[in-house]
Design an enzyme around this catalytic site. Structure first.
Site, short mmCIF file in Angstrom:
data_model
loop_
_atom_site.label_atom_id
_atom_site.label_comp_id
_atom_site.label_asym_id
_atom_site.label_seq_id
_atom_site.Cartn_x
_atom_site.Cartn_y
_atom_site.Cartn_z
CE LYS A 1 5.94 -3.53 11.51
NZ LYS A 1 5.81 -4.48 10.38
CD GLN A 2 2.73 -0.03 10.36
OE1 GLN A 2 3.41 -1.04 10.37
NE2 GLN A 2 2.44 0.62 9.24
CD1 TRP B 1 1.01 -0.20 2.91
CD2 TRP B 1 -0.76 0.91 3.68
NE1 TRP B 1 1.29 0.17 4.20
CE2 TRP B 1 0.23 0.84 4.70
CE3 TRP B 1 -1.96 1.55 3.96
CZ2 TRP B 1 0.04 1.42 5.96
CZ3 TRP B 1 -2.14 2.10 5.22
CH2 TRP B 1 -1.16 2.04 6.20
CD GLU C 1 2.38 -5.28 8.53
OE1 GLU C 1 2.11 -5.51 7.34
OE2 GLU C 1 3.54 -5.05 8.94
#
Length: 799
Positions: free
Chosen positions: A613-614, A354, A493
């Protein structure tokens, strides 16, 4: 150091792979890593050349299973060239290598303006004394099938001969990523070599399963005088040209190697090898190639350069350089997507994710023809996405999380945790939000360019099919009057299943649901805009029943967004997960960016914790302005005011490990508007992500293209508040002290080179002279019309 120069002093074996990635040269069609020319692949060096879109599929045995992976192929090496002194008695010194003969004054200089890599050093031979070497290379931007290397050897006190070996090497494999080492890596078959004329060698081969033909030819000549000896030695997998050249203190040896590369995917050729031979034999000499190459780059910089003072400006220009090398105007002629790691290495197997979501916003306003080509890559794979949706029991289009040659799902089934040595199931293919990213890019491209023809044709087909997928994925949430989307994975994720669940997937990921609602709303808006005849034609073409639209309308207003503790929940149940002892883990480990690997190696799972994670929920603040985001939540029936949003930002800031280079970028842009005082640390991390290799060795496997392009977008869109909508440029600048001055140019609606510059509390907008209509610029407190040939200076309110 010049603002246009990136230098590495000394020879550092431990840092070679990082330098090789950051010194990669390319032209949008192919790229070559910045390895020293005499090196072969090993633990220190990794010379490699990659051509955009050249993939191959191999089967491997992993953890007792047979798995198939498609990889971007490491092509035959054109770069190899080595040398050694030759003495009067016929004896020779050793071939020079920095790993066996420590070089003196070793320096690499990457000239961003001219896109050349210059290497200079001296070394001492026991008999020949000190020899000086300068090597200059380029991957040609004007002719995207050419590359060249000039090597100049100077003897300081000795007269004799230099023996040079110039090689085309077909004995290469994919070996850039250590954790892929147990997978099959031999992609090239039917390697043949030969010689043509007195100074040309050639090599041809094919990929083993995709059956792509590759032709490469090299012309190696001595500039200014003939060599003492020249011998062409083709072998089974290498084409070798050996030359002997006289050298003296006042007569350096100058060797020019010019290479042509063609593949069977190229247009207007009948045979890759024949095309390569024809191109290399007619190519100009090295000085002329340098001039035409530099002129092509000068044209690129005129349309794309960004001016920011200081070190931040140097890094931004390096980022732009690598974006242009991966996605140049030549890319517009290719059937390729946005490789997440550029054409710089083999991480993620060269796949398309993406990341275009972070790249196209910049390209739209500089090279819209490239943006359109990248969207065409997705449109060509729309039938495959529709087949994938049907296979999953859905209508519409389900685009793959990882894409390669033909649009099928390329996400690996297993991934290796280097900490534990265990192969684990990979469920990231459940990140269906990639479809929303494609729809967003279609819409933003058309808004920026006014390309109504694209919006009403290919863009409409993609947007409506993605909307259909979301409509068919939503199901009623009993007793709530709302709808939910279940069994997905969001941008974070770390979380791919509920603790102790027997199947992967999460319910009502906020980012997924909100962007799905946005897609449905835009699809409905597009349907209303279409002329009646085109609407009917489109509906017939994709088999869309107008009776589906009322459901789209309802879903765009009734998709569920979960909340807990007064903040937006990342997904349903996120607030019920355990809290992690962040301080304890920061004490125990030097870096906890990859917290998932740490916990798995301990026998635990990050799925159990409120640890991301982000950016996930906060990605919404990256995509949408504050006003548009508020409008989206209003449409969904939720009151998300500044207080709720700021509380949400605070909540996830404390629970994110930033295990992705995209995370600091997103947080920096969001905080520039939500909490400016903390924004710079994240922006600085985004700028440093690759040059400092903050992920611990990953940059040597390929640069992070989305993060690099995202920093450019952060200045162009984030700091200016730039939006292209309603046939106007909307601006809402935010002051960020560390980036208080900047300038760049734009292409917008037929205007080339609109200049935007901020300094001293003013925003200057210059529209170049043309026959186009005036541009409407809208700020929070005023609107102005700027005619071609005019400059407007706007005084910004004090912070």
């Amino acid at each position: 150091m010049s603002e246009w120069t990136w230098e590495y002093q000394g020879y550092d074996p431990a840092g070679e792979r990082l330098r090789e990635s950051l010194c990669t040269l390319g032209n949008g069609c192919f790229a070559t890593r910045g390895a020293v020319p005499e090196s072969r692949a090993g633990l220190v060096h990794y010379p490699a050349t990659y051509a955009a879109g050249i993939y191959n599929r191999l089967e491997s045995a992993v953890a007792g299973r047979r798995v198939v992976n498609e990889d971007l192929v490491n092509l035959p090496s054109w770069l190899f060239l080595r040398f050694r002194p030759r003495f009067a008695d016929g004896s020779t010194g050793p071939w020079f290598s920095p790993d066996t003969c420590r070089p003196l004054d070793h320096r690499h200089s990457l000239d961003l303006r001219r896109a050349t890599l210059t290497r200079t050093f001296r070394f001492r031979d026991d008999e020949a004394g000190v020899l000086g070497v300068e090597q200059v290379r380029l991957v040609h931007m004007a002719d995207p099938h050419l590359a060249a290397l000039r090597t100049v050897v100077t003897a300081e006190e000795w007269s004799g001969e230099i023996e040079v070996e110039s090689v085309l090497d077909g004995a290469v494999t994919n070996g850039n990523v250590h954790r892929y080492r147990s997978l099959e890596r031999h992609h090239l078959i039917h390697v043949r070599t030969g010689a043509s004329a007195a100074d040309v060698t050639w090599l041809s081969c094919r990929t083993s399963t995709s059956d792509i033909g590759i032709g490469m030819a090299a012309r190696t000549v001595v500039a200014g005088r003939p060599p003492t000896a020249s011998e062409l030695r083709p072998s089974r997998r290498r084409a070798v040209h050996r030359l002997v050249i006289p050298v003296a203190p006042d007569r350096p040896a100058v060797v020019d190697k010019t290479v042509a590369l063609h593949t069977s995917r190229d247009r207007a050729i009948s045979d890759p090898l024949g095309a390569a031979l024809d191109r290399v034999t007619t190519a100009a000499d090295f000085p002329v190639l340098v001039d035409s190459h530099a002129a092509a780059w000068a044209r690129l910089w005129r349309g794309a350069d960004i001016q920011v003072p200081g070190e931040a400006g140097r890094v931004l220009r390096l980022h732009l350089f690598h974006v242009l090398q991966t996605l140049s105007p030549h890319t517009a002629d290719l059937d390729v997507g946005v490789p997440a790691r550029g054409l710089h290495g083999e991480a993620y197997r060269g796949h398309v994710f993406w990341d275009e979501l972070f790249v196209l916003p910049y390209l739209n306003l500089h090279f819209p023809e490239v943006s359109r080509a990248l969207l065409d890559y997705r449109h060509r794979r729309l039938p495959q996405a529709c087949r994938a949706a049907r296979a999953a029991g859905r209508t519409g289009a389900m685009y793959p999380w990882q894409s390669g040659s033909d649009g099928r799902e390329e996400t690996q089934e297993l991934h290796l945790n280097p900490r534990s040595g265990r192969w684990l199931p990979d469920n990231s293919r459940l990140q269906h939000h990639v479809g929303s990213a494609i729809a967003y890019n279609v819409w933003q491209y058309c808004e920026a360019t006014g390309d109504t023809e694209y919006l009403h044709t290919k863009g409409a087909e993609m947007l409506l099919q993605i909307a259909r997928f979301w409509a068919d994925s939503a199901e009623p949430a009993p007793g709530t009057g709302r709808y939910r989307i279940r069994g997905v994975v969001g941008p974070d994720e770390y979380h791919e299943r509920y603790p102790d669940a027997d199947r992967p997937g999460l319910d009502d990921n906020a980012y997924t649901n909100v962007t799905a609602a946005w897609v449905l709303g835009r699809a409905l808006e597009l349907v209303r805009r279409l002329p009646a005849w085109r609407r009917q034609e489109l509906f017939e073409r994709i088999g869309l029943d107008g009776g589906e639209l009322p459901k789209w309308e309802e879903l765009s207003r009734r998709l569920r967004v979960p909340f807990h503790q007064g903040v937006i929940s990342q997904f349903e149940g996120y607030g019920d997960l355990a809290e992690l002892d962040w301080d304890a883990y920061r004490t125990r480990y030097p870096s906890i960016r990859r917290l998932d690997r740490i916990l798995e190696a301990e026998g635990d799972s990050v799925n159990r914790y409120q640890a991301s994670k982000q950016a996930d929920v906060l990605m919404l603040g990256h995509l949408f302005s504050a006003a548009e985001l508020r409008s989206l939540f209003d449409r969904l029936g939720y009151d998300v005011d500044d207080e709720v949003w700021n509380r949400t930002v605070d909540y996830y800031l404390r629970r994110t490990s930033h295990g992705s280079t995209l995370s600091g970028l997103v947080h920096g842009l969001v905080l520039a508007r939500a909490r400016r005082a903390e924004a710079w640390s994240y922006v600085h991390e985004a700028l440093e992500a690759d040059i400092a290799d903050i992920q611990g060795g990953t940059t040597g496997e390929g640069i992070h293209l989305g993060a690099m392009a995202g920093t450019l977008d952060l200045v162009q869109r984030g700091l200016t508040g730039l939006e292209t909508r309603e046939d106007a440029l909307f601006l809402d600048p935010v002051p960020l002290p560390a980036l208080s001055e900047y300038g760049f140019s734009l292409r917008y609606r037929g205007h080339w080179g609109i200049g935007i510059r901020r300094r001293s509390g003013q925003l200057e907008i210059r529209v170049p002279d043309s026959e186009e209509s005036p541009i409407r610029v809208v700020l929070a407190d005023r609107a102005v019309s700027i005619a071609p040939g005019e400059t407007c200076t706007l005084v910004l309110p004090e912070d």
